[in-house]
Design a protein around this motif. Structure first.
Motif: not given
Length: 201
Positions: A58-59, A62-63, A65-66, A72-73, A187-188
């Motif tokens: 999951m981590n 998300t990394t 994605c950013s 996706v997880n 994105r952030h």
């Protein structure tokens, strides 16, 4: 018990384990495959793992994605109850299992390839001779160093190496796609990193 000496021992053991991660051409191929399927074919990276490995998966998602790579997880058990519908033909999978024998992950591969037989599979594992590794297109082995847990059971060293391997993939995809600070800022938006990426004072 000397906590500080224990800390030194753990740092040495985990540092040595990281430095002994096998460096192979599969890293080059995996990075190129992620770029091809996500950035060129407009699919996405799909990560999965069970237990502690699932949290690392999951981590990693998300990394990615950013840093400009849609990911996706999917929880492997939930995949069997409809979440498999997230998969699309141009996706690429990144699955994590230290043993390479995790039943839920093995089943996930079967289900995914029944749906889309050509989905490429990247595997992070501590067992390069496992069933999962044999199913993979690209195997990123951790080297299988012993856990620093005194029981030799709790995922500790193994999850550290999985995280590092995820970082290697993320950073090299960023470099090859030319991802910039301006791209990051789009994105952030929140928090300290959002301010830094926008150059706010």
């Amino acid at each position: 018990m000397d906590i500080l000496q224990s800390m030194r021992d753990i740092l040495v053991a985990e540092s040595k384990a990281i430095s002994n991660i096998p460096i192979t051409d599969d890293y080059i191929k995996a990075v190129d495959a992620i770029i091809e399927h996500v950035h060129n074919r407009k699919g996405k990276l799909v990560t999965s793992g069970m237990g502690k490995a699932g949290q690392i998966a999951m981590n990693i998602a998300t990394t990615f994605c950013s840093t400009g790579t849609p990911a996706v997880n999917i929880h492997p058990s939930e995949a069997q109850h409809g979440d498999l519908g997230l998969l699309q033909p141009n996706d690429i999978m990144l699955l994590i299992s230290n043993s390479g024998k995790t039943r839920e992950i093995i089943d996930f591969v079967t289900l995914a390839r029944n749906l889309y037989p050509q989905l490429p599979l990247i595997v992070i594992t501590g067992n390069a001779d496992s069933e999962l590794a044999h199913d993979a297109d690209y195997v990123l082995a951790t080297g299988g160093a012993a856990e620093v847990c005194p029981l030799g059971l709790t995922p500790t060293t193994s999850t550290t190496m999985m995280t590092v391997i995820g970082d290697v993939l993320v950073v090299n995809v960023m470099k090859k796609t030319g991802f910039t600070k301006a791209d990051y800022a789009k994105r952030h938006h929140g928090g300290y990193l959002g301010h830094v990426s926008r150059g706010d004072k």
